[in-house]
Structures are given as C-alpha cells and as structure tokens.
Write an enzyme that holds these catalytic residues in place. Sequence first.
Site: not given
Length: 615
Positions: A2, A27, A74, A100-101, A488, A492, A495, A511, A610
């Site tokens: 947040c 955030r 968030w 925030n937390g 990566e 992306k 996401e 496999h 983020k």
Amino acid sequence: MCGIIGYVGNKDAHPILMQGLHRLEYRGYDSAGIALIQDEIINIYKRQGKVNELECYCKDKDVSGKTGIAHTRWATHGEPNNVNAHPHFSSDKKMALIHNGIIENYQLLKTELINRGHEFSSETDTEVLIHLIEDIKRNENVELSEAVRLALTQVVGTYAIIVISIENPHTLVVARKGSPIIIGFGQDEFYVASDGSAIVEYTDKVVYLNDEEIAILTKGEDIHVKTIKNKVRPQPHYIEKLEMSLSQLEKGGYEHFMLKEIFEQPRSIADSMRGRLNSAKEIVSLGGIVEYENHLLNSRRIIIVACGTSYHAGLVAEYMFEDLIRIPVEVEYASEFRYRNPIIYSDDVVIAISQSGETADTLAAVELAKQKGATVLGICNVVGSAIARATHAGSYTHAGPEIGVASTKAFTAQVTVLTLMALCLAKRKGKIAKHRYTHLINELESIPQKIETIFKINDKIKEIASYMEKFNNALYLGRNYNYPIALEGALKLKEISYIHAEGYPAAEMKHGPIALIDEDMPVLVIATNKGTYDKVVSNIQVVKSRRGKIISVVTEGDTDVKNLSDYVIEIPETEEMFVPLLATIPLQLLAYHVAIMRGKDVDQPRNLAKSVTVE
C-alpha cells in the site's frame, strides 16, 4: 504494498494528498481514500478502484483542511470495497489511521476489543489497530503518541502508520516497523509518504524513520522521535537530500511508464557503470563494497537472496561468479530461505537483491543472515531503503525510479552491478587473464549502444506479439546464461498479459513439459550462438517434430535456428555472459505489446503491487 501519504502545515492538504496518491498508486490500486481534519470533525472519503475514482467522488465534497492523510490500497485483509478502504475511524470518529503492512495478531486483538464493547464495520486488520489506540487512550488517560506507542507494543506484524486526531489537529503521529516511511520537511510543515516520489515536488529535505520508531510531527515545531519499546529517544536523525527529480516520475511522451522504462535501459545501464568502470584505465571498482572485497574473496560461498525478478538477476550472477571468481554460489528465494532453518557459516557472504530495498522477505533474510554471523551486502535501487541500512555494505543500481509494476530497467541495472562485482573480484583474485578482462570490460561498456539497435526492430516485435496474443499459454526455453532470461521473459508475459507462461531449462523440456507442445503452444527459445548453441538447436528440432511453433531470439546473422523458426528476433553479438542484458530487452517489448493488444493495464496489472512489503 500500500501507499500512504500525510501532510500537516499551512497549505490545503487535499491537492497535496491527491497528487501523492497518484504518485504512489503503483504500490496498490484496489481502493483509495483520504481523511481531512476540518474544524471539529474528521471527514473521510474513500472509494473502491483506482485513485481517479476517489478524485471524481471528491469533486462535490468539502475537501478543505490543512491536516490530512491518504491511502491507496493493495488488499490483504478483506476484499477491495468502499468499507475496507482506508482510512479507518476510531469508534468515536475522533481519530483516523492509515496503514501499510499486516497486523498478524489482529484477530486476537479484535476479539478482546469486541469483549470491551467495540464494534467493527470492516474486515481489515487496520481498523482493529485504530480501535486499540482509542481504547488505550481512553482507559490509560494518555496523550495520542503514547497511546500509539502502547498499542504498538501489543502488535505482532509489520506497519507504517499515520494517525490524526481532532484533539491534536495540527499533528501527525507516524510509526514504522518493516514498512517504509519517509518524512519531508518544509516551512513549518511536514510531509510523510511511503517513498520520495510522493513528495519530491514539495521538498528534497527528508528523514528516513527507523524500525520501531514513532515520530510526532506538529506544524511549526521540530520533529520529535521516540522508540516504541521503551520510550527512550534515539540519536537525532540527520536530514538528507532526496536524490530524485520530478522529471523521472513523468511519462515523458511515452504511452506507459513500462514502455518508457524499457527505452531508458541504455541510460540506466550506463548510469550503473558510471564511475565504476573505466575501460581506458582498465579499472572496475565498486566503492560501496571495497571494504568487504576480502570477505568476498575469502568466503566459503556466496548466497544470493531475492524475490521475483531480482531472483532472476541473482541466477545470472550465479553463472558469472562461479565462472569468473570460482567461488560456489547458491541463489535462494528469500521467502523460502528465511523459513527453512538454513545452514549459514560466519565466512559466508550473503548478497540481498531488491529493487525497492523494502521487500519484506528479503529484509527478513538479511536479518537472519546477520544473526548467523555472515557478511551481508545489499544491491538495491532506493537510497536510504531498509535493506540499504540493514546490510553491512552494498551498491546502488542507479536505475532511477521505476513506476511500472513489472520490473524492466531495474533488472538490467541489477545484472550490470553484479557483472561489475564479478569482474572486479575476478581480477583481484587473479582468476581471469588480462586479455580476457580487457575484452570483457570493453564489451560491457558497449552494451548500452547495442541495446539501442534492438529498439530499431520494435515494429517486428510488435508483429510477433500480434501472433502470440491469441494464445493462453507459452513456453520459454534457454540454457546456461539464457535460462534465467527464459524465466524472466515468462514472468513478464504472465505479469502484464495474464497469459500463462513458464520458463524452463531447454533440456528439461523432455522431462515433462514436452507433453504440452502442439500447434497451440508457442515456444520462445533464447538461442544465441555461444555456449550450448548446438544443444539448443537439438531442443528446437524436438519441438518442431511435435508441431510446436518456434519464436527464437538469435544472434544477428544466424541461419541454422532461423531456418527452424516460425518467427525470429535478432540481437547483436556479444559475450555469452552479457547476452542476458540484450536478450531480455525484446522479451520485455514482446510482453508489453501482447498486453496492449489484449487490452490490459501494463503499468498496474491486476493483483500486483510494486513493493512487496508484506509476506
């Protein structure tokens, strides 16, 4: 997670807070809210959705007031809706709080408060905290900051909070543990925010609040700081200069922050090398770790801890460090490392990587490693962040602010700094021949220019995206240095486009994942002409024999893989260990274009934030 912001002073708080919310929205963007002290009342306005929803809702409301707090959420406890949005009132509506937390023991506290007659309207842990503060203030007959302190001694979890009260209309009470807080100083005024982006246009004089500290910020007075545990006032905080410019926080003509940040990578990589690499004098030096070079060179092993994209940068570093320095390296997800009772020796070196420098799991891994006696170094992008302060030493990446939630330039900046570290240590240890060392530093210096040439094929990448956007699955394959880039690239894509994508070592396809391959499974292979090239060609042939569609990233001039591929992306030739810095660029652009074609919000993808400051 947040984003929080507060203001107290002589200006109208509303425009400052609203602009701050826009800056902090990366955030979290499930809901947003604002609280303003107006004469003898606190008015709270909050709405589900993004900050624009709140802004529209407030247009016909009374938003006057010189003291206020605001929050963009968030969601953790309670679904995103108007009721669960912050700020939250005390039961008498004389106080309000943003947070925030995560308060881990909120259910126990809530049960106790209900037994004392408190009633709750939301499902959040945050509402429990403001009721607890209220309960202590009333029953212990203490002033606001002491009530906050006593309440926080009962809390298990992480928090960055700001509390306002109509009994103290010109004061913000701020506290933090595990979540970031920055305090800005103006003329008889204070700004408080989760990070500097929210306040940079108003002040560049800041203090970073330490863990388990409370700051009392009253208009026209000096900052007052005390600790949560024992009320002892800590050493004075020194005001620092906020190293950030407003232009870095604007889109600069690009449609999205993500696209801007992809195109900023030649500069951010060069900035990460500036002052550290001098090819004319054949010098590579990282001033931030120079005192700990001997610890690295004499270490039993190097352990890299990170999460998400930073973990992938650590995997690239594993190959480089073992290749160049010949010291064993382990790369760990910080979220697993901290919980599995790891074996850590005093002669180990732990390197923590985090874009924000606030990642909760990585920070916890740092503290664990320190407790075990290891030397701990940090690589992060944010000056003054928690990891930068918790580690023994480290290096900043100098990527500049990254607003897009999906990390792009932070990744290549991390890889750049890790590369410099590997080269510096290899020379110190005598593990690299002079001619190879000279060649590598010259080649590394050329990487920004080579990335510029990749941007010239952006239209071709867009054509490939138009093919990929119709599928719901994708497989990314790579070997050796290219395996982390497969991971990566897949990250992306999922996401921001919400296409299910997986990265695999190319040989591991046989496999299990090979069962998925058919004409509806695009397979993206990083197949540059170094290292295990022939083996990758064999992997491609296996995919083709199962009617798989191949999109390949190859070295310019390649013909073998090109003839086997349905689509080809060419990148300039470079050393194998530098391929990740080039190959990741077209994969970022590909994910961006696919997401745009699918109508997705690339800067603020669903369910993500983020800076992951909670577990």
